[in-house]
Design a protein around this motif. Structure first.
Motif, PDB file in Angstrom:
ATOM      1  N   UNK A 295      44.943  38.665  34.402  1.00 29.59           N
ATOM      2  CA  UNK A 295      44.086  37.593  34.910  1.00 29.59           C
ATOM      3  C   UNK A 295      43.021  38.200  35.822  1.00 29.59           C
ATOM      4  N   UNK A 296      41.770  37.698  35.715  1.00 27.46           N
ATOM      5  CA  UNK A 296      40.708  38.180  36.598  1.00 27.46           C
ATOM      6  C   UNK A 296      41.154  38.030  38.057  1.00 27.46           C
ATOM      7  N   UNK A 297      41.030  39.082  38.830  1.00 28.31           N
ATOM      8  CA  UNK A 297      41.408  39.023  40.243  1.00 28.31           C
ATOM      9  C   UNK A 297      42.784  39.603  40.533  1.00 28.31           C
TER      10      UNK A 297
ATOM     11  N   UNK B 199      39.726  39.890  44.764  1.00 26.00           N
ATOM     12  CA  UNK B 199      41.114  40.131  44.345  1.00 26.00           C
ATOM     13  C   UNK B 199      41.975  38.969  44.837  1.00 26.00           C
TER      14      UNK B 199
ATOM     15  N   UNK C 166      31.817  39.572  37.535  1.00 24.02           N
ATOM     16  CA  UNK C 166      32.621  38.354  37.405  1.00 24.02           C
ATOM     17  C   UNK C 166      33.530  38.428  36.179  1.00 24.02           C
TER      18      UNK C 166
ATOM     19  N   UNK D 137      46.821  33.307  35.666  1.00 21.97           N
ATOM     20  CA  UNK D 137      47.961  33.841  36.431  1.00 21.97           C
ATOM     21  C   UNK D 137      49.306  33.706  35.705  1.00 21.97           C
TER      22      UNK D 137
ATOM     23  N   UNK E 173      38.450  34.283  32.483  1.00 25.14           N
ATOM     24  CA  UNK E 173      39.273  35.005  33.457  1.00 25.14           C
ATOM     25  C   UNK E 173      40.759  34.987  33.144  1.00 25.14           C
TER      26      UNK E 173
END
Lengths: 99, 484
Positions: B194-196, B240, B209, B465, B439
């Protein structure tokens, strides 16, 4: 979409401070025309009332305390970040006179 | 010493003193030196042998060593877009040919603290821009088993290195499919969290992004282990996530409740242009899920057809802005004659002539999309379409747990096949881009081969997530379908 011709390619390249060869100007103009023609697809989507998405999670970015951290220093005690610069003098980046 | 297929084999060997970390490291160093794949741009021989000796000492002196250090003695390769202190980070660009990183990326630092051994830096498309790894300033990477084919990109070196036993696991980055596409082409597991999830501190930016670091491995279990160690909040990357990271590598081994699993099958991912062999392999995988008791649910992601257009506005806009920093003052090299420039513009142009064709093309495209008069029609519009693409997923995940489909429309293609036609190359990412724009966690797990031995990957996508869920489904798919 603007008409994609060599003049447009030259104009945008100069905005990006990119000098293109004659061959690049010609091949990029053709390829940019194809790519922009394809991208044009998004113009048909109705986005009335849609919020733009700039970050995948719309999270509020967390900021850390505004406190100076330890700098990365080399063995001589100078900032490491200068070691990989094209040119350096004392504790700064060295640039040619025209800058 | 023979090659290894999973980390537990190496760890068992260390425990039973069958071989040592230095011997395993030497084995991989020899493999790399013998290889003709051009997967590595730099071998960190002295550094990694030092690491291996330290690992040996830890194993010898601490009886709980393997519990304390989850990656103790894992031989890894690192995409050359990620910083390691004192080691060159070239991004496969002439621009950074001599750039030595002044600090280590957070993700690499976490892996090394957990005992990982960094064998060297892996080849890629210049600044991670490409889908075939033919855009490296230091030569293309070969596919692990079919030298005339591309390994996929942009993390081609990372995929080939795992596929050709030049490391056990590796790190890549995925902006629009740069982990999943090469994993699919090379027959290995490639996972984009997942992005982040993973800090981007110390990772050279392409499109901020979208960029996300992730692992390559032969098994989902090893990919989960690497991801688990490097994920989590980092104060040096404000994007993050502080979302908690689970014990993914052990959690995914728990029994799978197939009967409660709903697998979404998007009709937009099974369209004309998908090769028959790919479609067949993916459909067989879907039937396998069904045979285990899972429910297949037909879903629609109606804005899929706009994803590539949206991506090529958002990604190139961010790239043109990110790459403005290469001005010949702070990083990299100045070509001959730059210091004698008569004007500032001439100086910049000489310095920036070191970019390769694809990078220039994307900077020009991004500059155009952001330029006065076109911003609303391109960047602003694309950000709104991006929202609609994400909304499609949010709707779908109300009905399903994971989404499955092909990673790419084809298997690994021949080198040179698409060099003159960038648009055709961009369309290789048609199925990976939507999850990137949104994302989402997504991975490629091998699901079959053509008669000629070329690999096909199954694409699994999860909700934001839900990394553990995606990894768990993929792990059981790989383990139960192929290893009984």
């Amino acid at each position: 979409m603007a008409k994609v011709d060599v003049q447009l390619t030259e104009k945008v390249a100069s905005l990006a401070r990119l000098a293109l060869s004659k061959e690049e100007k010609s091949s990029f103009t053709e390829q940019l025309g194809q790519i922009l023609g394809y991208i044009e697809k998004i113009s048909e989507v109705n986005v009335d009332g849609v919020e733009p998405m700039i970050n995948p999670h719309d999270q509020i970015l967390s900021l850390r305390e505004d406190v100076a951290a330890e700098p990365f220093l080399n063995e001589e005690g100078n900032p490491k970040i200068l070691d990989s610069a094209p040119d350096q003098l004392y504790d700064g980046f060295k640039v040619p006179q025209i800058l | 010493m023979n090659s290894f297929s999973k980390f537990s084999e190496i760890r068992e060997g260390y425990r039973s003193k069958k071989f040592s970390p230095v011997e395993v490291t030497q084995f991989y160093l020899d493999q790399i030196k013998k290889s003709k794949h051009n997967a590595y741009l730099d071998i960190c021989e002295d550094r990694v042998l030092d690491q291996a000796k330290k690992v040996e000492k830890i194993i010898f002196s601490d009886k709980d060593a393997f519990e304390k250090y989850p990656l103790l003695g894992m031989p890894m390769g690192i995409k050359d877009l990620l910083n390691i202190d004192g080691v060159k980070t070239t991004c496969a660009s002439k621009m950074l040919e001599n750039y030595v990183a002044p600090y280590t990326a957070t993700c690499v630092e976490r892996l090394e603290k957990a005992g990982a051994l960094s064998l060297g830096k892996l080849n890629l498309d210049e600044f991670a821009m490409g889908s075939s790894n033919e855009n490296s300033a230091f030569g293309p990477v070969e596919h692990p088993t079919h030298p005339e084919r591309v390994p996929g990109g942009s993390s081609g070196g990372s995929a080939t290195a795992v596929g050709a036993d030049l490391c056990l696991t590796s790190l890549g980055t995925d902006t629009g499919g740069s982990i999943r596409l090469p994993a699919s082409f090379c027959g290995v597991v490639g996972y984009k969290p997942t992005y982040g999830r993973v800090s981007r501190f110390g990772v050279v930016a392409f499109a901020s992004s979208l960029d996300q670091v992730g692992p390559f491995a032969k098994t989902v279990e090893d990919a989960a282990l690497v991801a688990e160690v490097m994920s989590g909040k980092d104060i040096y990357d404000s994007t993050s996530s502080s979302e908690s990271v689970g014990a993914w590598s052990s959690e995914i081994s728990k029994p799978m409740d197939w009967k409660s699993l709903k697998v979404g099958v998007p009709k937009e991912y099974f369209v004309e242009g998908v090769e028959d062999s790919v479609r067949k392999s993916v459909e067989e995988s879907l039937r396998w899920f069904e045979s285990k008791g899972a429910t297949l649910v037909d879903i629609s992601l109606p804005h899929t057809e706009y994803a590539v257009s949206t991506y090529y506005v958002v990604a190139v806009s961010e790239a043109s802005s990110n790459l403005a920093r290469f001005d010949g003052v702070r990083f990299g090299t100045r070509p001959d004659g730059a210091n004698e420039s008569a004007t500032l513009d001439e100086f910049y142009e000489k310095v920036r002539s070191q970019f390769g064709a694809e990078v220039k093309r994307r900077i020009i495209l991004g500059t155009y999309a952001l330029s006065s008069g076109y911003y609303d029609a391109y960047y602003s519009k694309a950000c709104k379409v991006r929202r609609l693409i994400r909304n499609d997923f949010d709707e779908a995940f109300k009905k399903v747990d994971v989404i499955a489909g092909p990673v790419a429309p084809t298997v690994a293609f021949k080198r040179g096949a698409m060099l003159e036609n960038p648009l055709q190359m961009y369309l290789m990412d048609i199925f990976t881009i939507p999850a990137s724009l949104s994302g989402l966690p997504a991975l490629s797990v091998p699901c079959g081969t053509q008669e000629d031995g070329l690999s096909i990957g199954l694409h699994l996508i999860g909700s934001p997530f839900a990394d553990e869920k995606v990894l768990k489904v993929a792990h059981h798919f790989q383990k139960e379908r192929y290893h009984g």
